[in-house]
Write an enzyme that holds these catalytic residues in place. Structure first.
Site, PDB file in Angstrom:
ATOM      1  CE1 TYR A 119     106.730 -56.448 -22.033  1.00 15.68           C
ATOM      2  CE2 TYR A 119     108.831 -55.319 -22.282  1.00 15.68           C
ATOM      3  CZ  TYR A 119     107.465 -55.275 -22.107  1.00 15.68           C
ATOM      4  OH  TYR A 119     106.830 -54.061 -22.012  1.00 15.68           O
ATOM      5  CD  GLU A 207     103.663 -54.646 -23.233  1.00 13.93           C
ATOM      6  OE1 GLU A 207     102.425 -54.780 -23.328  1.00 13.93           O
ATOM      7  OE2 GLU A 207     104.234 -54.440 -22.152  1.00 13.93           O
TER       8      GLU A 207
END
Ligand code: ADP
Ligand code: MG
Length: 397
Positions: A119, A207
């Site tokens: 992530y 993101e």
């Protein structure tokens, strides 16, 4: 402003980020050509909506198939078939709410062999007034869940704007993600690319979930979600062109065309207010007296009659609205202009719910006179408390 995954990937590719080759599909008949332009042996067919959690989502329509909004296909035909199946259907994910979002675009991309899912995010940290990196070894998962259950698995730090991005930032991320060998170098380069894109394009959030390590040991951007500061779109014309209006709340879209600060909410009392502070206070006091606001609306300081009329129309177009509270403090804004706007709007769209009007400030007497002479069924209020109590009583009895 948000953009789609395929647009985000194209933008990042332009900066040199590693992304898979892919094609966007807007109509079912384009699906086969799009899939055929890509090398197999694996194709990934991805519904494009402005919401995450597509993989674990589900479609409302039974004929869209059982699988979520991210599907693997083993041939061109199968990929085209899945794309057709999803187009025009409604995808529900934990981010869309129960209403879901209609899928108008499909992205078909080459499948990757995934070794690890990581992530990574960049965001504007309001506490430090800096850009922060956030990364975690727990990719492909909901980061909020990781933050709640295993916060030690998240690394976050901000970048000093005086130095900007430095290779040591990238190495810090690489080591915390457990990258080794040439991956460290790739990571340092990729983080620099992302930081540059973030600053140059006035992003609010970037993101990548997941950022993957492929079976060959290379880093790759597998999903990308970008959002941009709407206040900077005047200098980001190529970003502004990526706007997909079908993804936006039609009421908010209409409001933005008239330069109104409007946010749709879930409650039953429509609010028309001038000034963001007064709008917040009005929402608070509606809640205090036991109801919920249907929107935030700041008509601004120099609103014209046309703008007020439009604002009123947007409020009344919301089916959840059971009553309207107009709360205006006339400073720069004049009460008579508001009164005229309200009356013009009511004449145009009719008034099917109770309306409470509280006016105060410049030209207040003129404003009240206009309303009382209009013959409209308006409940007058003297102050904020009085106005809130009256509209809640009118709606809730
Ligand atoms: P969302 O976050 O909306 O669910 P993602 O793009 O993150 O959508 O896809 C969900 C999952 O699907 C990823 O975590 C990954 O495991 C898999 N996936 C997505 N794109 C690809 C691809 N090109 N090749 C292989 N697997 C993929
Ligand atoms: Mg994702």
């Amino acid at each position: 402003m948000n953009i789609h995954e395929y647009q985000a990937k194209a933008l990042l590719r332009g900066y040199g980020a590693p992304v898979s080759d892919g094609r966007v599909v807007l109509r079912a008949e384009e699906a086969k050509t799009a899939a055929g332009a890509l090398d197999g042996p694996l194709w990934v067919v991805k519904a494009q909506i402005h919401a995450g959690g597509r993989g674990k989502g589900s479609f409302k329509e039974a004929d869209a198939g059982e699988k979520g909004g991210v599907r693997l296909a083993k041939s061109v035909e199968e990929a085209a078939e899945e794309a057709k199946r999803m187009l025009g259907k409604t995808l529900v994910t934990h981010q869309t709410g129960p209403a879901g979002k209609s899928v108008g675009r499909i992205y078909i991309e080459e499948g990757s062999d995934i070794e690890r899912e990581l992530y990574l995010a960049l965001l504007v940290d309001r506490v430090s007034s800096r850009i922060s990196f956030v990364c975690s070894t727990e990719g492909g998962m909901d980061i909020e869940e990781v933050a709640a259950n295993t916060p030690e698995k998240i690394l976050s730090f901000s970048v000093d704007p005086a130095t900007g991005y430095q290779p040591f930032h990238g190495r810090r991320i690489a080591f915390s993600l457990g990258l080794t060998g040439p991956q460290v170098k790739q990571c340092v380069k990729l983080m620099g690319i992302l930081y540059t894109a973030f600053v140059e394009r006035d992003m609010e959030m970037l993101e990548i979930n997941p950022l993957i390590v492929t079976d060959k040991g290379d880093l790759k951007v597998l999903d990308a979600k970008l959002s941009f500061d709407s206040n900077s779109l005047y200098r980001q014309s190529d970003v502004a062109e990526l706007r997909d209006e079908t993804e936006e709340d039609p009421k908010e879209l209409q409001a933005s065309k008239y330069d109104l600060n409007y946010i749709a909410l879930d409650g039953e009392i429509g609010c028309m207010v001038n000034g963001a502070g007064l709008a917040m206070a009005t929402m608070d006091i509606i809640k205090l007296y036991g109801a919920e606001p249907a929107n935030f609306l700041d008509v601004g300081g120099g609103a014209t009659k046309e703008k007020v009329t439009e604002a009123f129309k947007i409020i009344t177009s919301d089916k959840n609205v059971k009553g309207i509270l107009v709360n205006i403090f006339g400073g720069i804004m004049r009460c008579d202009v508001i009164a005229e706007g309200v009356i013009a709007a009511v004449k145009e769209v009719g008034l099917k719910v109770p309306l409470v009007v509280r006016l105060e400030g410049t030209n207040v007497d003129k404003g009240k006179e206009i309303i009382s002479n209009s013959g409209l069924d308006v409940i007058a209020a003297d102050d904020l408390k009085d106005g809130a109590q009256k509209i809640v009583k009118a709606v809730k009895g």
